[in-house]
Motif scaffolding. Structure first.
Motif, PDB file in Angstrom:
ATOM      1  N   GLU A  80     -12.154  32.303 -34.558  1.00 23.19           N
ATOM      2  CA  GLU A  80     -11.824  32.269 -33.202  1.00 23.19           C
ATOM      3  C   GLU A  80     -11.613  32.873 -32.081  1.00 23.19           C
ATOM      4  O   GLU A  80     -13.129  34.183 -32.089  1.00 23.19           O
ATOM      5  CB  GLU A  80     -10.413  32.670 -33.449  1.00 23.19           C
ATOM      6  CG  GLU A  80      -9.816  32.895 -35.115  1.00 23.19           C
ATOM      7  CD  GLU A  80      -8.519  31.089 -34.624  1.00 23.19           C
ATOM      8  OE1 GLU A  80      -7.839  31.033 -33.366  1.00 23.19           O
ATOM      9  OE2 GLU A  80      -9.361  29.225 -34.529  1.00 23.19           O
ATOM     10  N   GLU A  94     -10.863  40.387 -37.194  1.00 24.27           N
ATOM     11  CA  GLU A  94     -10.673  39.124 -37.689  1.00 24.27           C
ATOM     12  C   GLU A  94      -9.838  38.824 -38.641  1.00 24.27           C
ATOM     13  O   GLU A  94      -9.119  38.210 -39.175  1.00 24.27           O
ATOM     14  CB  GLU A  94     -10.831  38.133 -36.286  1.00 24.27           C
ATOM     15  CG  GLU A  94     -10.715  38.607 -34.933  1.00 24.27           C
ATOM     16  CD  GLU A  94      -9.572  38.700 -34.611  1.00 24.27           C
ATOM     17  OE1 GLU A  94      -8.937  37.791 -34.309  1.00 24.27           O
ATOM     18  OE2 GLU A  94      -9.752  39.884 -33.645  1.00 24.27           O
ATOM     19  N   GLN A  99      -8.608  32.920 -38.102  1.00 23.33           N
ATOM     20  CA  GLN A  99      -9.635  33.288 -38.699  1.00 23.33           C
ATOM     21  C   GLN A  99      -9.993  33.483 -39.876  1.00 23.33           C
ATOM     22  O   GLN A  99     -11.053  32.197 -40.416  1.00 23.33           O
ATOM     23  CB  GLN A  99     -10.240  34.375 -38.368  1.00 23.33           C
ATOM     24  CG  GLN A  99     -11.237  34.728 -38.583  1.00 23.33           C
ATOM     25  CD  GLN A  99     -12.586  33.415 -37.618  1.00 23.33           C
ATOM     26  OE1 GLN A  99     -12.340  33.226 -36.314  1.00 23.33           O
ATOM     27  NE2 GLN A  99     -13.260  32.713 -38.483  1.00 23.33           N
ATOM     28  N   SER A 131     -10.492  35.292 -29.957  1.00 27.76           N
ATOM     29  CA  SER A 131     -10.085  36.492 -30.403  1.00 27.76           C
ATOM     30  C   SER A 131     -11.238  37.645 -31.067  1.00 27.76           C
ATOM     31  O   SER A 131     -11.213  38.810 -31.102  1.00 27.76           O
ATOM     32  CB  SER A 131      -8.696  36.729 -31.126  1.00 27.76           C
ATOM     33  OG  SER A 131      -9.131  36.077 -32.655  1.00 27.76           O
ATOM     34  N   ASN A 171      -6.105  38.389 -38.730  1.00 28.97           N
ATOM     35  CA  ASN A 171      -5.679  36.504 -38.013  1.00 28.97           C
ATOM     36  C   ASN A 171      -5.566  35.325 -38.800  1.00 28.97           C
ATOM     37  O   ASN A 171      -7.017  35.247 -39.365  1.00 28.97           O
ATOM     38  CB  ASN A 171      -6.959  36.635 -37.032  1.00 28.97           C
ATOM     39  CG  ASN A 171      -5.897  35.227 -35.970  1.00 28.97           C
ATOM     40  OD1 ASN A 171      -5.613  34.737 -36.711  1.00 28.97           O
ATOM     41  ND2 ASN A 171      -7.370  35.588 -35.119  1.00 28.97           N
TER      42      ASN A 171
END
Length: 205
Positions: free
Chosen positions: A161, A49, A56, A163, A53
């Protein structure tokens, strides 16, 4: 555990304790009968992440300030104002912390070298700076942890996050996940009865 003549344990952890516990479990799996995690992302998914991401990386950007050599002075200034805004005032607003409990936190943070020692976890981390470090493989002895694992996760966590839970079964195949809506970074504080129920069910299996 060896000192107490114990061969294995149920390991329960949160946040930085979770980072230590994941590493311990992957390094010495024979010691961990069951693993319980509260909002502590798995090392493999967290690295992913951070690398892929932007949300994040943004959520984790505060860590670069924590690494600065004098950050403890700023965090403790004005009766630990910055720390209270981050860590205790949200709990007071939600009702799971009292002003008296907040005072105990402030007292603990202001013990000699306590805050410096806490921040040294960030300063010693191999993840920073993100741009240079997160694309390297995670240095854990095993890719999979086989023992039963319980993850209780606050879906409103501002630090991690959601995710981070995506694909975690690849690394922890025997995992049970409970997600709590409108719960932040510390579900064991915000919803203790519900969390204890999850743990009892998990430990009784």
């Amino acid at each position: 555990m060896e000192a107490f003549d114990e061969k294995e344990c149920v390991l329960v952890a949160h946040d930085w304790g979770g980072a230590v516990a994941w590493t311990f479990a992957y390094t010495y799996p024979q010691y961990v009968k069951k693993l319980v995690m509260f909002d502590a992302p798995h090392p493999y998914t967290f690295i992913r992440e951070l690398a892929e991401n932007p949300a994040q990386r943004e959520a984790s950007s505060y860590m670069s300030f924590f690494q600065q050599p004098n950050s403890q002075d700023e965090l403790l200034a004005n009766n630990s104002e910055k720390l209270r805004k981050m860590l205790t005032e949200p709990g007071i607003k939600k009702g799971y912390l009292t002003k008296e409990e907040e005072a105990k936190y402030v007292e603990a943070w202001n013990q000699p070298n306590a805050m410096k020692s806490m921040l040294n976890y960030y300063r010693a981390s191999s993840l920073y700076p993100f741009e240079e470090r997160v694309h390297k493989p995670v240095a854990l002895p095993h890719k999979v942890f086989q023992s039963p694992t319980l993850i209780v996760w606050g879906n409103a966590d501002e630090a991690f996050e959601n995710s981070n839970l995506d694909g975690i079964e690849e690394y922890v195949p025997n995992v049970t996940i409970h997600r709590l809506d409108v719960v932040g970074h510390a579900p064991q504080h915000e919803q203790p009865e519900k969390v204890n129920g999850f743990m009892r069910d998990f430990l009784n299996k």
